[in-house]
Design a protein around this motif. Structure first.
Motif: not given
Ligand code: SDX
Length: 430
Positions: A192-199
């Motif tokens: 549910s998180l964007d690419y950078v936030s997921n990382f």
């Protein structure tokens, strides 16, 4: 020299050499027929004067400090685009419209998990293994989990799937490596998180509590990944192209690029810069002493993060990162004394004739580690973060080379060894 040809004179022989002119008016001598016509090859150790390919991906002007991806300036991309937009741009040649970006983002989110069997490989690394060695091994192992990637002539759809998978799994693998360092349980992707936030969540999140991504940290990470995304035919990108030119699969080609990036003269410099600044701080902060060491030909010490094969004026990425350093540390309320040392060192070097004469300026690695440190990353993770950022560039270069059907790369040499001689039986040898 006529308008489109140069004349090479060898003895009494004259050879007309075609001149290639690129879209930014760069010129090259096309020597592809040189050996067949003259028996001569060229010699250029380190390829300081040799172009290995034409390319439409990235343009650098080392004298003007220009860096553009598919025509867009790095200043615009770093301040106005998301990392995923830049990734799409590098790989597909255009900025995505909203529908294209949504599809690209969705497809990546659907592939963020890695096979749990990969964790067995991962847990076999000794504690304290360098993260770049782990990354190289884990990326290469993807070819075992996705044997379809071994197809030497994939359809565009199959190639896109392999590219998407690696884009999706790289942050997961990088975060796993971070967790391994502390012996912490893995945090799985949260799609549910964007690419950078997921990382960031996989890296700094804990299974025992919710992690809230600090927008300052996410914005800084987005910008740093963009600034590392591609850099035309640098050492690691050339390695990816060379390995890929043998029709080796994408995962192995990228693993080779990771190996090349690890070197301290290339991406490994960002770790070396921090270690150098820490050493100067521990030594009492006498930057002139280390400037003098860097100038001393009898001393192997080099000013890490300084100098560049192409930029002979300034590295535009270093300027952006230096500005970001001040902003990010201020927003995070961090005062890092090594930032002061870095600025003092830069000032002293730029006013020293040795560096000015050799056109040595701070490069992308000089300030990046200070931000990574402020974001909470340990020093030996810095080059892993460089690789994470550079991944789309490597894949764009690999895709361009394969799509154009370029031949296997196989440079020639000039032999300087022993002339022919007879074999010596063991009892006759000295
Ligand atoms: C990256 O290619 C890319 O695009 C790379 C990169 C990318 O995005 O992919 O930009 C990323 O790799 C940046 C560079 C990171 N590396 C470092 O910061 C390591 C320190 N810098 C150097 O070792 C060096 O400057 C290189 C490797 C970056 C460039 O080396 P070159 O082009 O082969 O230049 P050189 O070694 O021939 O140096 C020319 C002269 C020499 O002095 P002289 O023999 O002429 O007297 O400059 C001197 C060198 O001794 N010199 C330095 C120096 N860098 C060069 N002296 C002191 N400190 C330095 N850092």
């Amino acid at each position: 020299m006529s308008e489109n040809n140069a004349i090479l004179k060898i003895g009494e022989e004259e050879l007309s050499i075609p001149i290639i002119t690129g879209s930014e008016n760069e010129h090259a001598l096309d020597i592809s027929k040189l050996r067949g016509s003259t028996g001569y090859v060229t010699l250029d150790v380190g390829f300081k004067n040799t172009g290995s390919t034409k390319s439409a991906i990235t343009y650098l002007d080392g004298e003007q400090g220009i860096l553009r991806h598919r025509g867009y300036s790095i200043e615009d991309l770093a301040s106005k685009a998301s990392y995923l937009e830049v990734t799409y741009l590098l790989i597909n040649g255009k900025l995505p419209n909203q529908a294209e970006l949504d599809t690209f983002d969705h497809d990546i989110r659907m592939h963020t998990l890695v096979n749990t069997d990969m964790e067995n490989i991962f847990h076999s690394f000794p504690t304290g293994s360098h993260p770049m060695g782990q990354l190289m091994c884990l990326v290469s192992s993807l070819s075992a989990f996705y044997p379809g990637s071994l197809n030497t002539h994939p359809t565009p759809e199959r190639q896109l799937k392999t590219i998407t998978r690696l884009l999706a799994k790289m942050p997961t693998i990088c975060a796993m490596i971070y967790k391994k360092k502390w012996g912490h349980p893995l945090v799985y992707p949260n799609n549910s998180l964007d690419y950078v936030s997921n990382f960031l969540n996989m890296t700094f999140g804990q299974v025992t509590m919710n992690y809230e991504t600090d927008p300052v940290v996410a914005d800084a990470m987005n910008k740093l990944l963009i600034l590392h995304a591609d850099h035309e035919q640098n050492c690691s990108a050339s390695t990816v192209r060379l390995v890929g030119s043998s029709h080796a699969n994408l995962y192995s080609s990228i693993a080779a690029g990771i190996a090349a990036l690890w070197g301290p003269l290339h991406g490994g410099a960002n770790q070396q810069v921090i270690e150098m600044l820490e050493k100067i701080k521990a030594d009492g902060g006498n930057v002139q002493k280390f400037i003098d060491k860097a100038k001393d030909k009898n001393d192997t010490f080099r000013l890490m993060g300084f100098g560049h094969r192409v930029y002979k004026n300034f590295d535009p990425r270093a300027r952006i990162i230096k500005k970001s350093c001040d902003e990010v540390l201020a927003k995070l309320g961090i005062h890092d004394p090594i930032l002061d040392i870095a600025k003092e060192l830069e000032e002293a070097a730029l006013n020293d004739p040795y560096f000015a004469e050799r056109k040595l300026y701070p490069n992308v690695d000089f300030y990046s580690g200070i931000i990574y440190r402020a974001l909470g990353f340990p020093t030996e993770m810095f080059t892993v973060l460089f690789a994470l950022g550079r991944l789309p560039g490597w894949m764009a270069q690999w895709k361009e080379m394969r799509t154009e059907g370029q031949p296997i790369g196989r440079p020639r040499q000039i032999y300087t060894g022993e002339p022919a001689r007879d074999f010596i039986p063991m009892k006759m040898r000295s």
